[in-house]
Write a protein that holds these residues in place. Structure first.
Motif, mmCIF file in Angstrom:
data_model
loop_
_atom_site.group_PDB
_atom_site.id
_atom_site.type_symbol
_atom_site.label_atom_id
_atom_site.label_comp_id
_atom_site.label_asym_id
_atom_site.label_seq_id
_atom_site.Cartn_x
_atom_site.Cartn_y
_atom_site.Cartn_z
ATOM 1 N N LYS A 154 0.827 -1.203 0.000
ATOM 2 C CA LYS A 154 0.000 0.000 0.000
ATOM 3 C C LYS A 154 0.865 1.258 0.000
ATOM 4 O O LYS A 154 0.604 2.220 -0.728
ATOM 5 C CB LYS A 154 -0.917 -0.001 1.223
ATOM 6 C CG LYS A 154 -2.031 -1.033 1.161
ATOM 7 C CD LYS A 154 -2.915 -0.955 2.387
ATOM 8 C CE LYS A 154 -4.033 -2.006 2.335
ATOM 9 N NZ LYS A 154 -4.887 -1.960 3.537
ATOM 10 N N LYS A 155 1.948 1.236 0.821
ATOM 11 C CA LYS A 155 2.830 2.396 0.878
ATOM 12 C C LYS A 155 3.510 2.633 -0.474
ATOM 13 O O LYS A 155 3.621 3.754 -0.957
ATOM 14 C CB LYS A 155 3.878 2.181 1.975
ATOM 15 C CG LYS A 155 4.809 3.379 2.197
ATOM 16 C CD LYS A 155 5.745 3.103 3.346
ATOM 17 C CE LYS A 155 6.650 4.304 3.588
ATOM 18 N NZ LYS A 155 7.422 4.682 2.416
ATOM 19 N N LYS A 164 1.086 4.137 -2.979
ATOM 20 C CA LYS A 164 0.936 5.574 -2.771
ATOM 21 C C LYS A 164 2.136 6.335 -3.310
ATOM 22 O O LYS A 164 1.998 7.377 -3.970
ATOM 23 C CB LYS A 164 0.750 5.863 -1.280
ATOM 24 C CG LYS A 164 -0.587 5.390 -0.726
ATOM 25 C CD LYS A 164 -0.717 5.743 0.745
ATOM 26 C CE LYS A 164 -2.067 5.268 1.308
ATOM 27 N NZ LYS A 164 -2.192 5.589 2.752
ATOM 28 N N GLU A 222 1.907 6.415 -7.113
ATOM 29 C CA GLU A 222 0.958 7.421 -7.574
ATOM 30 C C GLU A 222 1.568 8.812 -7.487
ATOM 31 O O GLU A 222 1.427 9.637 -8.408
ATOM 32 C CB GLU A 222 -0.319 7.335 -6.749
ATOM 33 C CG GLU A 222 -1.124 6.053 -6.998
ATOM 34 C CD GLU A 222 -2.330 5.938 -6.084
ATOM 35 O OE1 GLU A 222 -2.489 6.849 -5.231
ATOM 36 O OE2 GLU A 222 -3.084 4.956 -6.213
ATOM 37 N N SER A 223 2.281 9.086 -6.387
ATOM 38 C CA SER A 223 2.945 10.384 -6.256
ATOM 39 C C SER A 223 3.994 10.572 -7.344
ATOM 40 O O SER A 223 4.145 11.658 -7.929
ATOM 41 C CB SER A 223 3.589 10.496 -4.878
ATOM 42 O OG SER A 223 2.618 10.368 -3.850
#
Length: 619
Positions: free
Chosen positions: A429-430, A433, A436-437
Motif C-alpha cells: 500500500k505504501k 501511494k 501514484e505520487s
C-alpha cells in the motif's frame, strides 16, 4: 395465281421503297433546318462584346484560340494584381509591426531594443478595395469566357454531328434511289403494267380461291359425317351381338332353373291365373325370409353359447390347477412352520398365534425396517470404500503421531506466513501511494519539459531566420504527409517519404525492415511516382489557398530516360489519376505514350505547312 402474287409483291415492295425515300428526304430536311438554327445561334453568340473585332466567318477553332488568348491575358493581369495585393498586404503588416514597437522592448523580427527609424506608411484600404474589385471583374470575365468556350464547343459538336447526319442521309438517299431503280428493272411482266388491273385480277383470283376453299370445307365435312355413320354402324352391330349373347345366356339359365325344380311341376300352373301365382310366390318368399332369419339367429346363439362354454371350461381348468398349487403350497408351509417351531423356543402353535394376535403398528415397523436397511446399505458402502482406500496398509501408531506433529508444525508456519503477508500488504500500500505520487510528479515534469521545449523553440524562432525556417519545415512536413498518402499507395505499401532535420527528403523501405535510404537509390519509375505525388500535393495546396475549381496541369517530357518497366509504372500511375477526377496533360516524344493514351493530339512538322495538329478522335 402465282404470277399475280409475284406482281402484287413487286408493287408492295415498290410502295415500301418509295415511303422509305420520303422518310429519308424528311430526315434530310430536318437536319438542314437544325444546321440553319446552329448557324443562327453561332451568329447570336458572336454578337457578344467579347467577340468584337472577330471575323464572323472564322471557324470554331479560330474562335477557341482567340478566346484562349484573351483568357491568358486576363490571367496575366490577375497575377499582376495578386502581386500588387501581396506587396500592399506586406506593407500593411509591416506598418502594424512598426506601430506596435515600444522603446526598450525587443523587436519580434530582429530582436533590437532600440527603434530609431520606424516605418511610416499611409493606409492601403482603398487601394486594396480597388484591387479586389478589379480581381472580381477579371474573374467574371474569365467565367464569361469559359461559358462562351463551353457553348462554342457544344455548337461545334452539334454542327459536326448534324453534318455527319446530313452526309449519312445523302448516302442513304443515293442508296435508296439505286434500290428503286434496281427494283424497277425487275418488272418483267409486260402485259400487266397497270396496277389497277392487277389488283382487280388479284381480287377475282382471291374470290375464286375462297369459293374453292369453301367447297373443300364442305367436302371435308361430308367425309366426317360418313366416318361418323360408319362408326355408329359398327357400334350398333356390337350392341346387337351383345343382346343376342345375353338372350342365349338367359335362356340357358331358364332351362337350368326349370331342371332344378323338383316339388313344383310347371305343368300344374299352366291353367292357374297369374295373380294367384304371384300371391303364392310372395307368401313363399316371406316364409323363406322368416326361416332364413330364424336360422341365422339360432346359428348366432349357438356360436355364442359354444364360445361361453369354451371360456367356462378354460376358467374351470385354470381354477383347478390353481387350487392344486395352493394346496401344495399350504402343505409346504405347514411343514416349514413345524420345522421352525421345533427350532424355536415356543412350545406350540397356539402360543405363536397368541403372540401374533397382539396389535402391531405395521407402518411404524415398516419404516423402522426401511431405515435400518438404508443405514445398513450406507454403512456397507462406506466400509467398502474405506477398505478400497486402505488396501493392504496396516495402521502404524508411531507414524500417526509423527504425522500429527508435522501437521502442528505446518500450522505454525501458516500462522507466520499470514503475519508476513500482512506486513507485505502494508508495504505494498505504501509503495502504491509512492508510485501514484511519482506518476503525478513525472506528469508535472513532462508538462514542464514540454513548456521548456516550446520556450526554446520560440527563442530559436526569433533569432536570425529561425521563424522562416520553422514555417518552411512545417509547410514541407505537411506537403510530405499529403504526398505520402498517394506515394504509399502507388508503391503498393512498399515506400514512403520522410523529411530529415535539415529539410531534405529520404525514403523508408518497408520491404527491407523499414530501413532508411536515400532518394537517389530509387528507380526511374519510383522517382517519377515520388515527384508526381509531391507535385499533386503542392497543386492541391495551391488550389486550396487560391480557392480555384480548376484541377488540370501538364507534365512536360521526362519520360525518354525511363526503361520499359519504369514506363509501365508511369502509365499505371497516370491511369490511377482518372479515379481522382484529375485531368493531366502529357507532353512527350516517347512513342509508347500514344499507344497508352487514347485521347491525344499528335503534332506533325510539315516542311511546307508547318506544324499540323492531328486529333486522335478523328483518325
Amino acid at each position: 395465281q402465282s404470277v399475280l402474287s409475284a406482281i402484287k409483291t413487286w408493287y408492295i415492295e415498290k410502295h415500301h421503297l418509295d415511303n422509305q425515300l420520303l422518310d429519308i428526304e424528311y430526315e434530310l430536311n430536318k437536319y438542314h433546318q437544325q444546321e440553319k438554327e446552329i448557324r443562327e445561334a453561332t451568329l447570336r453568340l458572336l454578337s457578344d462584346p467579347l467577340f468584337e473585332g472577330f471575323p464572323k466567318d472564322a471557324g470554331y477553332e479560330e474562335y477557341g484560340r482567340r478566346l484562349s488568348a484573351a483568357a491568358g491575358k486576363i490571367k496575366e493581369k490577375q497575377v499582376e494584381l495578386a502581386e500588387q495585393e501581396s506587396h500592399l498586404r506586406v506593407k500593411e503588416q509591416l506598418k502594424a509591426y512598426a506601430e506596435a514597437l515600444e522603446e526598450g522592448k525587443p523587436c519580434p523580427v530582429c530582436g533590437s531594443l532600440h527603434h530609431p527609424d520606424r516605418l511610416k506608411s499611409e493606409a492601403y484600404d482603398e487601394t486594396l478595395r480597388l484591387l479586389a474589385a478589379q480581381k472580381q471583374s477579371l474573374e467574371q470575365q474569365l467565367n464569361q469566357i469559359a461559358a462562351l468556350e463551353k457553348e462554342l464547343n457544344l455548337l461545334e459538336n452539334r454542327q459536326m454531328q448534324i453534318l455527319s447526319n446530313i452526309e449519312e442521309q445523302h448516302n442513304k438517299k443515293k442508296g435508296q434511289q439505286e434500290k428503286i431503280a434496281s427494283h424497277l428493272r425487275q418488272f418483267v411482266w409486260k402485259e400487266n403494267h397497270d396496277e389497277t388491273m392487277v389488283n382487280e385480277a388479284f381480287q377475282m383470283a382471291k374470290q375464286i380461291q375462297e369459293a374453292l376453299k369453301k367447297l373443300e370445307g364442305d367436302l371435308q365435312k361430308a367425309d366426317k359425317e360418313l366416318e361418323k355413320l360408319e362408326l355408329n354402324r359398327e357400334l350398333f352391330r356390337e350392341e346387337l351381338e351383345k343382346i343376342k349373347t345375353s338372350l342365349t345366356v338367359h335362356q340357358t339359365e331358364l332351362k337350368t332353373i326349370g331342371q332344378q325344380l323338383q316339388r313344383i311341376q310347371p305343368d300344374q300352373y299352366c291353367q292357374t291365373p297369374v295373380q294367384l301365382i304371384e300371391e303364392e310366390k310372395n307368401r313363399l318368399l316371406k316364409e323363406y325370409v322368416r326361416i332364413e332369419k330364424e336360422y341365422t339367429e339360432s346359428s348366432n346363439l349357438l356360436m355364442e353359447r359354444k364360445k361361453r362354454k369354451d371360456t367356462l371350461t378354460g376358467s374351470l381348468t385354470s381354477n383347478r390347477k390353481e387350487l392344486e398349487q395352493e394346496l401344495t403350497a399350504i402343505d409346504q408351509l405347514k411343514k416349514e412352520v413345524d420345522i421352525q417351531l421345533a427350532k424355536s423356543s415356543f412350545q406350540s402353535m397356539e402360543e405363536v398365534i397368541d403372540i401374533l394376535s397382539d396389535p402391531i403398528d405395521t407402518e411404524a415397523e415398516k419404516q423402522r425396517l426401511t431405515r435400518f436397511k438404508e443405514q445398513l446399505l450406507h454403512n456397507s458402502s462406506t466400509l467398502q470404500q474405506l477398505r478400497i482406500e486402505v488396501g493392504n496398509r496396516v495402521y502404524d501408531a508411531v507414524a500417526h503421531q509423527a504425522l500429527l506433529g508435522e501437521i502442528a508444525t505446518l500450522r505454525e508456519q501458516i500462522t507466520r506466513k499470514i503475519q508476513e503477508q500482512g506486513k507485505t500488504a502494508e508495504q505494498l500500500k505504501k509503495l502504491q501511494k509512492d508510485l501514484e505520487s511519482q506518476i503525478l510528479l513525472r506528469k508535472a515534469l513532462e508538462d514542464l519539459e514540454v513548456r521548456a521545449e516550446n520556450i526554446r523553440t520560440l527563442k530559436s524562432l526569433f533569432k536570425a531566420s529561425g521563424f522562416v525556417d520553422y514555417i518552411s519545415s512545417v509547410y514541407l512536413q505537411h506537403l510530405c504527409n499529403a504526398a505520402n498518402d498517394r506515394f504509399f499507395q502507388l508503391t503498393r505499401q512498399k515506400l514512403s517519404l520522410e523529411i530529415t532535420p535539415d529539410n531534405t527528403f529520404q525514403v523508408r523501405d518497408f520491404m527491407n525492415g523499414g530501413k532508411i535510404r536515400s532518394v537517389k537509390t530509387l528507380s526511374g519509375g519510383q522517382t517519377f511516382q515520388a515527384s508526381l505525388s509531391l507535385a499533386l500535393a503542392l497543386a492541391d495546396n495551391i488550389q486550396k489557398v487560391t480557392q480555384s475549381n480548376q484541377n488540370f496541369f501538364f507534365l512536360d517530357e521526362g519520360f525518354g530516360s525511363l526503361d520499359k518497366e519504369s514506363l509501365d509504372i508511369v502509365f499505371d500511375t497516370l491511369k490511377s489519376l482518372r479515379k481522382e477526377n484529375r485531368i493531366v496533360g502529357v507532353i512527350s516524344h516517347v512513342e509508347e505514350m500514344q499507344q497508352e493514351i487514347e485521347v491525344h493530339l499528335r503534332i506533325e512538322n510539315h516542311e511546307e505547312r508547318g506544324s499540323i495538329i492531328h486529333r486522335s478522335w478523328e483518325e
